[in-house]
Design a protein around this motif. Structure first.
Motif, short mmCIF file in Angstrom:
data_model
loop_
_atom_site.label_atom_id
_atom_site.label_comp_id
_atom_site.label_asym_id
_atom_site.label_seq_id
_atom_site.Cartn_x
_atom_site.Cartn_y
_atom_site.Cartn_z
N TRP A 103 -9.36 -7.26 5.57
CA TRP A 103 -9.21 -5.91 5.01
C TRP A 103 -7.85 -5.79 4.35
O TRP A 103 -6.97 -5.07 4.81
CB TRP A 103 -9.39 -4.84 6.08
N LEU A 136 -9.54 2.55 13.47
CA LEU A 136 -8.93 1.88 12.32
C LEU A 136 -7.45 1.52 12.49
O LEU A 136 -6.78 1.23 11.50
CB LEU A 136 -9.13 2.74 11.06
N VAL A 187 -5.31 -2.46 7.97
CA VAL A 187 -4.77 -3.09 6.76
C VAL A 187 -4.22 -4.47 7.12
O VAL A 187 -3.28 -4.61 7.89
CB VAL A 187 -3.68 -2.22 6.11
N ARG A 217 -7.85 7.06 -2.73
CA ARG A 217 -7.97 5.78 -2.04
C ARG A 217 -6.59 5.21 -1.72
O ARG A 217 -6.36 4.74 -0.60
CB ARG A 217 -8.79 4.79 -2.87
N ILE A 258 -5.15 4.54 2.13
CA ILE A 258 -4.66 3.21 2.51
C ILE A 258 -3.21 3.30 2.98
O ILE A 258 -2.84 2.68 3.98
CB ILE A 258 -4.85 2.20 1.37
N SER A 316 0.82 -1.21 0.00
CA SER A 316 0.00 0.00 0.00
C SER A 316 0.85 1.26 0.00
O SER A 316 0.32 2.35 -0.11
CB SER A 316 -0.93 0.00 1.20
N LEU A 320 -9.96 -3.03 0.77
CA LEU A 320 -10.08 -1.65 1.25
C LEU A 320 -10.31 -0.69 0.08
O LEU A 320 -11.14 0.21 0.16
CB LEU A 320 -8.84 -1.23 2.03
N TYR A 363 -13.82 -1.07 -1.08
CA TYR A 363 -14.73 -0.55 -0.07
C TYR A 363 -14.72 0.98 -0.05
O TYR A 363 -15.76 1.62 0.03
CB TYR A 363 -14.35 -1.10 1.30
N TRP A 411 -12.09 -9.01 9.25
CA TRP A 411 -13.31 -8.22 9.44
C TRP A 411 -13.91 -8.49 10.83
O TRP A 411 -13.84 -9.59 11.35
CB TRP A 411 -14.35 -8.64 8.43
#
Length: 132
Positions: free
Chosen positions: A83, A53, A57, A115, A119, A20, A88, A91, A61
């Motif tokens: 996730w 959160l 990553v 996005r 992330i 990411s 992600l 989503y 869930w």
């Protein structure tokens, strides 16, 4: 054999979380402001309307203690959903496409770059909220 597959899957999740880094965490922090009304991240993060959160990553869930998830999300949790970066990204683009009867009312982030940046920003935070 199952154990070997489990180890390989765990390694893939860790690798995916590192992947990411394509996004810019500093830009992601700015984009995350759209999320901050309902979600928190960082050392003192607590559940709000949405779950905190930290460590999202690569996380399974429905695993944040004290947060009441939607039945739809918990159905995915029962299926072993994680996730990962791909999930992600999908989503954050269209939450209802990933969890059709989920509670998140956010319409989504249309820009690929936004996005990826969010992330990357979230990837910095470990489960305890400290940056990696």
């Amino acid at each position: 054999m199952k154990r070997l597959l489990m180890i390989a899957g765990t390694a893939l999740i860790a690798f995916t979380a590192q992947a990411s880094a394509e996004g810019d965490p500093a830009k992601g922090e700015k984009v995350f402001r759209k999320c901050a009304a309902c979600h928190a991240v960082g050392e003192d993060a607590k559940n709000k309307v949405g779950p905190q959160l930290n460590g999202v990553v690569g996380r399974a869930w429905g695993t944040i203690e004290g947060y009441k998830y939607s039945p739809s999300l918990m159905e995915g949790a029962g299926e072993g959903r994680v996730w990962d970066v791909e999930t992600l990204d999908a989503y954050l683009l269209k939450p209802r496409d990933v969890i059709p009867k989920g509670r998140m009312a956010f319409a989504g982030l249309r820009k690929d770059e936004d996005r990826a940046d969010v992330i990357a920003y979230l990837s910095q935070y470990s489960v305890d909220g400290t940056t990696n």
